[in-house]
Scaffold this active site. Structure first.
Site, PDB file in Angstrom:
ATOM      1  N   ASN B  99      -3.345  -4.620  -3.560  1.00 27.52           N
ATOM      2  CA  ASN B  99      -3.610  -3.578  -2.569  1.00 27.52           C
ATOM      3  C   ASN B  99      -2.524  -3.668  -1.497  1.00 27.52           C
ATOM      4  OD1 ASN B  99      -4.859  -2.705   0.150  1.00 27.52           O
ATOM      5  ND2 ASN B  99      -6.356  -1.904  -1.302  1.00 27.52           N
ATOM      6  N   ASN B 127      -3.548   1.635  -0.002  1.00 29.09           N
ATOM      7  CA  ASN B 127      -4.515   1.952   1.057  1.00 29.09           C
ATOM      8  C   ASN B 127      -3.859   2.951   2.005  1.00 29.09           C
ATOM      9  OD1 ASN B 127      -6.249   2.024   3.213  1.00 29.09           O
ATOM     10  ND2 ASN B 127      -6.287  -0.186   3.563  1.00 29.09           N
ATOM     11  N   CYS B 130      -4.636   3.538   6.618  1.00 22.26           N
ATOM     12  CA  CYS B 130      -4.080   2.806   7.764  1.00 22.26           C
ATOM     13  C   CYS B 130      -3.440   3.784   8.732  1.00 22.26           C
ATOM     14  CB  CYS B 130      -2.989   1.849   7.348  1.00 22.26           C
ATOM     15  SG  CYS B 130      -3.206   1.167   5.742  1.00 22.26           S
ATOM     16  N   THR B 192     -13.958   1.965   3.666  1.00 19.70           N
ATOM     17  CA  THR B 192     -15.061   1.928   4.637  1.00 19.70           C
ATOM     18  C   THR B 192     -15.121   3.229   5.453  1.00 19.70           C
ATOM     19  OG1 THR B 192     -13.588   0.844   6.185  1.00 19.70           O
ATOM     20  CG2 THR B 192     -15.042  -0.578   4.923  1.00 19.70           C
TER      21      THR B 192
END
Ligand code: FAD
Ligand code: FMN
Ligand code: FES
Lengths: 273, 299
Positions: B99, B127, B130, B192
């Protein structure tokens, strides 16, 4: 090595002031714990487990038992306090480092505030077995919070008790007791003097309790150049070093992980001399 | 155990149960608990170019049905990852997915370039939730042009499977289309959910960073929504993630259209979770005579 098991509740005792003594039959496949180490205990209905220090580890009739002492403060500890004899509790551990015990038999000074008694009691049993001189300082808010007084007395060369309600021991904070004992050679509390340095090595201090208490104790002990070890708390999720949630910040601004670099730290990392 | 191979474009897995980034370390931490090589894949903690210290102050809080974290992407950085962690990870005999995160496109590309030469990086999960420094801290995924540029350039330099990971807080359907068109192999749904917690006694935000990310059972219905919509509207293969605590939760994701699942917060509740979910899932498929997990889809 940290391993997972489901341990059987051998005994559960509800003490005063919301304290609970939980005795579990140990799984001998698991590594025996050292004083200062803790386990993650998983209540059935919480998302994450709760970190609880090892309070005692002993054997009876060739069976090993592990004991936890905790105070009910919220959902997780509440649920743990509802465990019944014979229930199975998922746990993993032992986690973290332990209190370093110096090779030379210098005097050990244990200072516990409130539930800080949990790991220090286990340490005291080990120091006692190794025939260390133990000076035990134990302070609580209300006198009914005092746990295992008789047993602690038997382990200790000297026991100092403080309660904020003044019903037992000296009224006030354990830090004041400690200050009196360490400091001030010229004061009236001569018979309480702890550290007669002449011909003796400086003692080693072990501290566990609320942050503010730890800070005050370290202020005193580090000023006296006494080697001091503290056990710290933070919020934990995994106990296995992967969530990275359990940080505490050192005096120099470094972030350390309770479950990897702790929970026991050299006080100088956190407090100034 | 029943064989449960699955594939997502060019990503072939021996089974569809993997771990979620940030909840399983680098995979070897759990070797004391079980042989993590059994899992379909391991996704490691998010790696940035330089080490990141993470956030100060509180980092975790449990709420009803969930966990909020404000870890702040603490990680050892790419160099330590390659020199110290990858050699350890060689012991794990399953697909290893790295990741990655970046604060600008260059950072992502730099990491992907270096990982492209590393055999152990079987795939990359990107990801994109961010904050992007150059666009004033707004998350990458919110800027679709940037996301397209990132997908295109990563595709050019990384020869093995590429996964993009989205949250429900960014325009995931548009991103899914971009990813499909740019040849990205799969989408992980979801990261999340952005959350906020207030300490009433202290009259203060709980986290120094104000926001935290919610995970666990509370986000499962949101995650299922995203999985279903992405599958239905776009059709790029999906890895479902969010609140999977047992095999029945995992089944919901397969029924919604996922081709694989990731186990996150459940690893904290029980370090054996991912293994137990795999075991129970394979038992279920055996009992119900399901040869391919993708046949579980209910629409
Ligand atoms: C390494 C370690 C060892 C511990 N050993 C013991 C022990 O032996 N005996 C014992 O009674 N307690 C111990 N604790 C504290 C114990 O873990 C917490 O009291 C417990 O997790 C609270 O859970 P809860 O669900 O009951 O409370 P929650 O509902 O989670 O919280 C209730 C209140 O306690 C505070 N709190 C919660 N967790 C912590 C924490 N980890 N540290 C400080 N405050 C917290 C919350 O902010 C809140 O104000 C230890 C903590 C750590 C980190
Ligand atoms: C403590 C913690 C750290 C995380 N770190 C990362 C990370 O570094 N990179 C990432 O893409 N997702 C990260 N996540 C998100 C998870 O991978 C997952 O997408 C999310 O938690 C939802 O799944 P769950 O409900 O099963 O946990 C993290 C989650 C948690 C709880
Ligand atoms: S509790 Fe998860 S890293 Fe320490």
């Amino acid at each position: 090595m940290i391993t997972y098991s489901r341990l059987k509740v051998a005994h559960i005792r509800h003490l005063k002031a919301g304290y609970v003594l939980l005795t579990l039959l140990y799984d001998n496949q698991m590594t025996p714990p050292q004083p200062g180490q803790f386990f993650m205990l998983k209540p059935r209905n919480t998302i994450i487990a709760r970190p609880i220090s090892v309070h005692n580890f002993f054997s009876v009739l060739k069976k090993n038992y592990i004991e936890f002492l905790f105070k009910v403060v919220g959902r997780g500890t509440e649920e743990l306090s509802d465990m019944k004899k014979g229930d199975m509790l998922p746990v993993w551990g032992p986690i973290g480092n332990s209190f370093p015990i110096p090779e030379d038999k210098r005097t050990a000074v244990l200072i516990a505030g409130g539930r800080g008694i949990a790991p220090l009691f286990f340490l005291a049993t080990r120091l006692f077995e190794k025939k260390y001189e133990i000076h035990f300082f134990y302070g609580v808010k209300n006198s009914d919070e005092l746990i295992h007084l008789l047993r602690i007395k038997n382990l200790s060369t000297k026991l100092y008790i403080s309660t904020e309600d003044g019903k037992k021991g000296k009224k006030g904070f354990v830090t004041n007791l400690f200050q009196d004992a360490v400091g001030n050679y010229s004061s009236q509390v001569k018979e309480n003097l702890l550290f007669d340095y002449e011909g003796k090595k400086s003692p080693v201090c072990y501290v566990c309790g609320p942050d503010i208490m730890i800070e005050k104790v370290c202020d005193i002990s580090l000023t006296g150049r006494i080697k001091t070890y503290i056990s710290l708390e933070s919020h934990l999720a995994c106990g296995t070093g992967v969530c990275l949630g359990c940080t505490v910040e050192t005096r120099g601004g470094r972030l350390l992980h309770i479950c990897k670099e702790g929970p026991v730290f050299d006080a100088e990392e956190f407090y100034c001399k | 155990m029943k064989e449960l191979t699955t594939s997502l474009s060019n990503l072939n897995l021996k089974n569809p149960v993997m771990t979620a980034s940030g909840t399983f370390g680098f995979g070897f931490e759990f070797m004391n608990f079980y042989d993590t090589s059994l899992l379909g894949a391991i996704v490691c903690k998010g790696i940035s170019r330089n080490p990141r210290e993470g956030n100060r102050g509180h980092r975790l809080a449990e709420i009803n049905g969930g966990l909020i974290n404000s870890v702040g992407l603490e990680n050892p950085g790419l160099t330590d990852f390659i020199d110290k962690i990858i050699p350890e990870a060689e012991k794990i005999n399953t697909t290893y997915i790295v990741n990655i995160l970046g604060s600008d496109i260059e950072e992502y590309l730099y990491i992907a370039e270096r990982l492209s030469g590393l055999k152990r990086a079987d795939a990359i999960e990107v990801n994109i939730s961010c904050p992007n420094v150059k666009s004033g801290g707004i998350s990458f995924g919110k800027d679709l042009n940037l996301t397209r540029e990132l997908a295109r350039k990563l595709r050019e330099i990384f020869p093995r499977p590429l996964i993009f990971k989205v949250s429900a807080d960014i325009p995931y359907l548009e991103i899914a289309r971009i990813c499909r068109d740019e040849g990205i192999d799969a989408l992980t749904c979801i990261n999340t959910v952005q959350s906020l917690l207030i300490d009433v006694d202290k009259k203060a935000f709980r986290f120094n960073n104000i926001y935290g990310g919610l995970s666990g059972p509370a986000i499962k219905p949101v995650a299922l929504r995203v999985v279903y919509q992405v599958q239905k509207e776009v059709g790029i293969p999906v890895i479902g993630c969010g609140g999977i605590m047992n095999y029945r939760d995992a089944l919901e994701f397969f029924m919604a259209g996922a081709s694989a699942v990731q186990i996150g917060t459940a690893n904290f509740a029980n370090p054996l979770s991912a293994y137990e979910i795999l075991r129970d899932l394979s038992e279920y498929c055996e009992k119900n005579n399901i040869p391919d997990i993708r046949e579980l889809r209910i629409w």
